[in-house]
Design an enzyme around this catalytic site. Structure first.
Site, mmCIF file in Angstrom:
data_model
loop_
_atom_site.group_PDB
_atom_site.id
_atom_site.type_symbol
_atom_site.label_atom_id
_atom_site.label_comp_id
_atom_site.label_asym_id
_atom_site.label_seq_id
_atom_site.Cartn_x
_atom_site.Cartn_y
_atom_site.Cartn_z
ATOM 1 N N TYR A 148 12.890 37.243 31.448
ATOM 2 C CA TYR A 148 11.528 36.657 32.288
ATOM 3 C C TYR A 148 12.342 36.271 33.705
ATOM 4 O O TYR A 148 11.428 36.697 34.489
ATOM 5 C CB TYR A 148 11.324 35.189 31.483
ATOM 6 C CG TYR A 148 10.105 34.345 32.306
ATOM 7 C CD1 TYR A 148 9.234 34.807 32.347
ATOM 8 C CD2 TYR A 148 10.570 33.387 33.029
ATOM 9 C CE1 TYR A 148 8.095 34.398 32.787
ATOM 10 C CE2 TYR A 148 9.604 32.835 33.789
ATOM 11 C CZ TYR A 148 8.279 33.294 33.890
ATOM 12 O OH TYR A 148 7.124 32.737 34.672
ATOM 13 N N SER A 187 7.834 33.213 40.230
ATOM 14 C CA SER A 187 8.327 32.220 39.583
ATOM 15 C C SER A 187 9.618 31.694 40.465
ATOM 16 O O SER A 187 10.286 32.606 40.936
ATOM 17 C CB SER A 187 8.701 32.313 38.133
ATOM 18 O OG SER A 187 9.282 31.072 37.610
HETATM 19 P P1 NDP Z 1 -0.799 30.156 30.541
HETATM 20 O O1 NDP Z 1 0.003 30.546 29.225
HETATM 21 O O2 NDP Z 1 -1.521 28.826 30.444
HETATM 22 O O3 NDP Z 1 -1.921 31.246 30.963
HETATM 23 C C1 NDP Z 1 -1.407 32.729 30.931
HETATM 24 C C2 NDP Z 1 -2.468 33.494 31.267
HETATM 25 O O4 NDP Z 1 -2.134 34.785 31.065
HETATM 26 C C3 NDP Z 1 -3.505 33.482 29.852
HETATM 27 O O5 NDP Z 1 -4.775 33.345 30.541
HETATM 28 C C4 NDP Z 1 -3.468 34.626 28.951
HETATM 29 O O6 NDP Z 1 -4.756 35.072 28.715
HETATM 30 C C5 NDP Z 1 -2.918 35.867 30.128
HETATM 31 N N1 NDP Z 1 -2.103 36.674 29.766
HETATM 32 C C6 NDP Z 1 -0.963 36.792 29.034
HETATM 33 N N2 NDP Z 1 -0.479 37.844 28.590
HETATM 34 C C7 NDP Z 1 -1.689 38.530 28.865
HETATM 35 C C8 NDP Z 1 -2.035 40.156 28.872
HETATM 36 N N3 NDP Z 1 -1.238 41.004 27.939
HETATM 37 N N4 NDP Z 1 -3.192 40.659 29.304
HETATM 38 C C9 NDP Z 1 -4.011 39.730 29.743
HETATM 39 N N5 NDP Z 1 -3.826 38.551 30.171
HETATM 40 C C10 NDP Z 1 -2.730 38.063 29.626
HETATM 41 O O7 NDP Z 1 0.647 30.186 31.599
HETATM 42 P P2 NDP Z 1 0.405 29.829 33.281
HETATM 43 O O8 NDP Z 1 -1.163 29.407 33.761
HETATM 44 O O9 NDP Z 1 1.490 28.871 33.505
HETATM 45 O O10 NDP Z 1 0.922 31.075 33.921
HETATM 46 C C11 NDP Z 1 0.348 31.889 34.853
HETATM 47 C C12 NDP Z 1 1.421 32.815 35.527
HETATM 48 O O11 NDP Z 1 2.043 31.845 36.351
HETATM 49 C C13 NDP Z 1 2.451 33.521 34.717
HETATM 50 O O12 NDP Z 1 2.577 34.840 35.321
HETATM 51 C C14 NDP Z 1 3.770 32.560 34.718
HETATM 52 O O13 NDP Z 1 4.639 33.455 34.192
HETATM 53 C C15 NDP Z 1 3.705 31.999 36.151
HETATM 54 N N6 NDP Z 1 4.418 30.879 35.987
HETATM 55 C C16 NDP Z 1 4.115 29.827 35.176
HETATM 56 C C17 NDP Z 1 4.966 28.590 35.470
HETATM 57 C C18 NDP Z 1 4.807 27.328 34.531
HETATM 58 O O14 NDP Z 1 5.833 26.632 34.374
HETATM 59 N N7 NDP Z 1 3.643 27.347 33.782
HETATM 60 C C19 NDP Z 1 5.938 28.441 36.609
HETATM 61 C C20 NDP Z 1 5.784 29.432 37.493
HETATM 62 C C21 NDP Z 1 5.368 30.816 37.136
HETATM 63 P P3 NDP Z 1 -4.882 35.706 27.250
HETATM 64 O O15 NDP Z 1 -3.871 35.146 26.390
HETATM 65 O O16 NDP Z 1 -6.212 35.265 26.904
HETATM 66 O O17 NDP Z 1 -4.665 36.999 27.532
HETATM 67 C C1 8X3 Z 2 8.111 29.204 34.838
HETATM 68 C C2 8X3 Z 2 9.233 28.237 35.437
HETATM 69 O O1 8X3 Z 2 11.578 27.424 35.339
HETATM 70 O O2 8X3 Z 2 10.308 27.481 33.238
HETATM 71 O O3 8X3 Z 2 8.209 30.528 35.575
HETATM 72 O O4 8X3 Z 2 11.131 29.879 34.268
HETATM 73 S S1 8X3 Z 2 10.418 28.277 34.624
#
Ligand code: NDP
Ligand code: 8X3
Length: 258
Positions: A152, A139
């Site tokens: 985070y 991220s």
């Molecule tokens: P979502 O919340 O939409 O998706 C997160 C996914 O992670 C879900 O499928 C959830 O599935 C899974 N997950 C969470 N905890 C667990 C666990 N303990 N075991 C297995 N699966 C898990 O978020 P995003 O798609 O946005 O995020 C995906 C990745 O991208 C993350 O690592 C996030 O930090 C990163 N990211 C997101 C950004 C944003 O602004 N959205 C920007 C930068 C990075 P379930 O709950 O079914 O287990």
């Molecule tokens: C998610 C992006 O800027 O909300 O990783 O931390 S931010």
């Protein structure tokens, strides 16, 4: 021959969009998440286009991960893409107001989960060799700190440097490693972070034209299908609407004698 991807966090956001993107190119998929009903629905949705194996797993459970990977059925054993995507942020409070249990959950998921899944799949990925990829979801938070980001931000800095160090260790195996560092992206991320606050979710993305999960899926597909002699080490992506702010300077002490 179809390639096979192992995607953590496939029930929502980036992971879900990546599953759909890869399925549209007939990749076979191993899909991981905790929400069983969503995995089951996704399996039905994608089955026409590819072979799908779902694993209802918590990435914090390293024993279950090892067992599931060791017992993968034959069509899913030859994995050439590991997408370490499962992750979460919990809360936006300043560090001094945070609950330790939430910090622990972020560390266990975003650091220990990524390490455990990678460790379990390294022999498989190395066996595939030339053209294989490990793509990790870091991220911008791993590079650019902000108030309330605390643990985070720290977990995503781990993901970036772990990716770099893996590159060093995997040199000569043909396996590629990439850290993708997205900025503002609309998914369930903010709902999870705020404990289901739909108002906060709408406010954050309103008028910002954020990154969409499908944008990240296109990027993942591009990286995974580049010619095998190329490695994208780091990829930082923001929506055009997002940019850096000046550093904060608090002058509360300016009238106090040193
Ligand atoms: P979502 O919340 O939409 O998706 C997160 C996914 O992670 C879900 O499928 C959830 O599935 C899974 N997950 C969470 N905890 C667990 C666990 N303990 N075991 C297995 N699966 C898990 O978020 P995003 O798609 O946005 O995020 C995906 C990745 O991208 C993350 O690592 C996030 O930090 C990163 N990211 C997101 C950004 C944003 O602004 N959205 C920007 C930068 C990075 P379930 O709950 O079914 O287990
Ligand atoms: C998610 C992006 O800027 O909300 O990783 O931390 S931010």
């Amino acid at each position: 021959m179809s390639r096979t991807a192992f995607i953590t966090g496939a029930t929502s956001g980036f992971g879900l969009a990546c599953a759909r993107r890869l399925a549209s190119a007939n990749w076979n998929l191993v899909l991981v998440g905790r929400r069983e009903e969503r995995l089951a629905a996704l399996e039905i949705e994608l089955l026409e286009r590819c072979k799908v194996k779902t694993l209802t797993l918590d990435v914090r459970d390293s024993e279950a991960i090892n067992h599931s990977i060791e017992t993968l059925p034959e069509p899913f054993k030859n994995i050439s893409l590991l997408l370490n995507n499962a992750g979460l942020a919990l809360g936006t409070e300043l560090a001094q107001n945070c609950k330790l249990s939430r910090w622990q959950q972020m560390i266990d998921t975003n650091i220990s989960g990524v390490a455990a899944v990678t460790h379990a799949l390294l022999p498989t990925i190395i066996r595939y060799g030339k053209g294989a990829c490990i793509i990790n979801l870091g991220s911008i938070a791993g590079r650019w700190p902000y108030p309330g980001g605390n643990v985070y931000c720290g977990t995503k800095a781990f993901v970036e440097q772990f990716s770099n160090a893996l590159r060093c260790d995997l040199a000569g195996t043909g396996v590629r490693v990439t850290n993708i560092a997205p900025g503002l992206a609309e998914s369930e991320f903010t709902l999870v972070r705020t404990g289901g606050d739909t108002g906060a979710h709408e406010e954050l993305y309103k008028g910002a034209n954020p990154i969409k999960p499908e944008d990240i899926a296109d990027v993942v597909y591009w990286i995974a299908t580049l010619p095998p002699h190329l490695n994208i080490n780091q990829l930082e992506i923001m929506p055009v609407s997002q940019a850096w702010s000046p550093l904060a300077i608090y002058r509360w002490y300016s009238d106090i004698e040193e």
